[in-house]
Design a protein around this motif. Structure first.
Motif, short mmCIF file in Angstrom:
data_model
loop_
_atom_site.label_atom_id
_atom_site.label_comp_id
_atom_site.label_asym_id
_atom_site.label_seq_id
_atom_site.Cartn_x
_atom_site.Cartn_y
_atom_site.Cartn_z
N ALA A 7 0.84 -1.19 0.00
CA ALA A 7 0.00 0.00 0.00
C ALA A 7 0.87 1.24 0.00
O ALA A 7 2.02 1.23 0.49
CB ALA A 7 -0.92 0.00 1.22
N LYS A 32 -4.23 0.85 -2.43
CA LYS A 32 -4.03 -0.50 -1.88
C LYS A 32 -4.89 -1.48 -2.66
O LYS A 32 -5.73 -1.10 -3.48
CB LYS A 32 -4.41 -0.52 -0.40
CG LYS A 32 -5.86 -0.23 -0.14
CD LYS A 32 -6.20 -0.28 1.34
CE LYS A 32 -7.69 -0.02 1.56
NZ LYS A 32 -8.07 -0.06 2.98
N LEU A 63 -4.10 -2.01 7.63
CA LEU A 63 -3.08 -2.63 6.79
C LEU A 63 -2.26 -3.64 7.59
O LEU A 63 -1.90 -4.71 7.09
CB LEU A 63 -2.18 -1.56 6.18
CG LEU A 63 -2.84 -0.66 5.13
CD1 LEU A 63 -1.95 0.52 4.79
CD2 LEU A 63 -3.16 -1.46 3.86
N ARG A 66 -3.95 -6.87 7.90
CA ARG A 66 -3.91 -7.60 6.63
C ARG A 66 -2.48 -8.01 6.26
O ARG A 66 -2.25 -8.53 5.16
CB ARG A 66 -4.51 -6.72 5.53
CG ARG A 66 -6.00 -6.49 5.73
CD ARG A 66 -6.54 -5.28 5.00
NE ARG A 66 -6.14 -5.20 3.59
CZ ARG A 66 -6.73 -4.41 2.69
NH1 ARG A 66 -7.76 -3.67 3.04
NH2 ARG A 66 -6.32 -4.39 1.45
N GLU A 68 -0.01 -6.12 5.45
CA GLU A 68 0.41 -5.37 4.28
C GLU A 68 1.31 -4.21 4.70
O GLU A 68 0.93 -3.37 5.51
CB GLU A 68 -0.82 -4.84 3.53
CG GLU A 68 -1.71 -5.96 3.00
CD GLU A 68 -2.76 -5.47 2.02
OE1 GLU A 68 -2.55 -4.41 1.41
OE2 GLU A 68 -3.78 -6.15 1.87
N ALA A 70 3.27 -0.72 4.28
CA ALA A 70 2.90 0.53 3.62
C ALA A 70 4.07 1.50 3.54
O ALA A 70 4.87 1.62 4.48
CB ALA A 70 1.74 1.20 4.36
#
Length: 297
Positions: A7, A32, A63, A66, A68, A70
Motif C-alpha cells: 500500500a 491499496k 493494513l 492484513r 500489508e 505501507a
C-alpha cells in the motif's frame, strides 16, 4: 521479485488554524489492493489535523491486520538543515530524533486546529539567534520580537543553512524556515513532525533515510517492518487531474500511483539510494539530520 510495499499512503499536510476542507487542507491518499486484489485508490479530507492523525492510524492499523506493508509519504520536511540540533544543544546522538522530540514537547495543536506554530518558531529563533531569524513569515497579528512577517536578511556563512541538500536537489523546494505565504512548508513541518513521531513509535516503522541508511531498500531489509516513513514532494511528479479534483487530491493520487508503478517494475527500492556521485558528506547529513525527498536528484 515481490513488491516492497502492498500500500502507498500519501499525506498532504496542512498548517490551517481552523477546520477546513477542500483546497489547501489536509488530504490522505491511499492506494491499496481491494477485495479482488486489484489496486484501488481512495482519499480522505479530514477537516482537522487531529482527525487526519486518527484516520492515518485507522488506515495503518487495518493494513497491519492484513499483513500489508505501507509506504507513508509526507509532503513536509522530516528534518532540519544540518547543524540545527547542535545549535539548539539538543541531547542524544541522533540529531533528527532530537529535533522530533523537541518539537513534540513544544507543539500545542488543539482538536479545532488552533496551534502555536508561530510561538514555537519564535522560541526556536530566540534560542538560536536572539532575534527574528532564521524562521520568518507570519500574519501581522502574530508578529513577535523574535518572529517577523518578512525575511530579516540572507543566510550568511555563520548561520544555519537556508536549504537542506535535498531542497537544492529538488529544485524549487521551499526552505523550512519559511512559515507562511504561498509555497511555505515550515508551519506544516513544525506541526507534522510530532505526528510522524507518534506514528513511528506506535508500530514497527522505519523513518527513511534516518533508520534505513541512505541506500537502496530490499525486501530482506524490510523484514518485520510495517511502514516506512518518507518525505515526498508531489510537485516532482506530474499527472493529469481527474474531473472535479482539487490540486491537493490530484497530487496525493498521482504520487501514490507513481510509487506503485515503480514498485511493480522493481524500481522503487533503488529510489531510496542517493544519486550516483553524491558526496559522502551529503549522504551523512541526510542520514543524521536533514532527511531526503524521495526521488529528488
Amino acid at each position: 521479485m515481490p513488491r516492497l510495499f502492498s500500500a502507498y499512503v500519501i499525506v498532504d499536510w496542512s498548517a490551517a488554524s481552523k477546520p477546513t476542507t477542500g483546497a489547501d487542507s489536509a488530504w490522505i491518499g491511499v492506494l491499496k489492493r481491494d477485495v479482488r486484489f486489484r489496486m484501488a485508490f481512495e482519499s480522505f479530507n479530514p477537516p482537522t489535523r487531529a482527525e487526519a492523525e486518527k484516520r492515518l492510524n485507522l488506515i495503518l492499523d487495518d493494513l497491519k491486520k492484513r499483513s500489508e506493508r505501507a509506504l507513508v509519504g509526507f509532503d513536509f520536511p522530516l528534518g532540519f538543515p544540518r547543524g540545527f540540533a547542535e545549535a539548539l544543544k539538543l541531547p542524544g546522538d541522533a540529531p533528527w530524533r532530537a529535533a522530533w522530540d523537541q518539537l513534540d514537547k513544544m507543539v500545542k495543536d488543539k482538536p479545532d486546529n488552533t496551534n502555536n506554530r508561530f510561538g514555537v518558531a519564535s522560541e526556536i529563533n530566540r534560542r538560536l539567534t536572539g532575534g527574528p531569524f532564521p524562521f520568518w513569515g507570519c500574519p501581522p497579528r502574530d508578529t513577535l520580537t523574535t518572529l517577523q512577517p518578512k525575511k530579516l536578511r540572507p543566510h550568511g556563512p555563520d548561520d544555519l543553512p537556508e536549504f537542506r541538500h535535498t531542497d537544492l536537489a529538488a529544485k524549487g523546494a521551499a526552505s523550512i524556515w519559511k512559515l507562511y505565504y504561498n509555497g511555505s512548508v515550515g508551519g506544516q513541518a513544525i506541526l507534522g513532525m510530532p505526528v510522524a513521531r507518534r506514528l513511528r513509535l506506535a508500530r514497527a516503522a522505519r523513518a527513511w533515510p534516518f533508520e534505513t541508511e541512505f541506500k537502496a531498500l530490499t525486501e530482506a531489509e524490510l523484514a518485520g517492518v510495517d511502514i516506512v516513513l518518507a518525505e515526498v514532494y508531489p510537485s516532482l511528479i506530474k499527472g493529469p487531474a481527474l474531473p472535479g479534483e482539487v490540486k491537493d487530491l490530484t497530487q496525493v493520487r498521482t504520487t501514490a500511483e507513481h510509487f506503485a508503478r515503480l514498485d511493480e517494475a522493481n524500481k522503487l527500492g533503488a529510489l531510496f539510494a542517493p544519486a550516483k556521485g553524491t558526496a559522502a558528506d551529503v549522504v551523512l547529513d541526510a542520514e543524521r539530520e536533514e532527511g531526503w525527498i524521495l526521488g529528488a536528484g
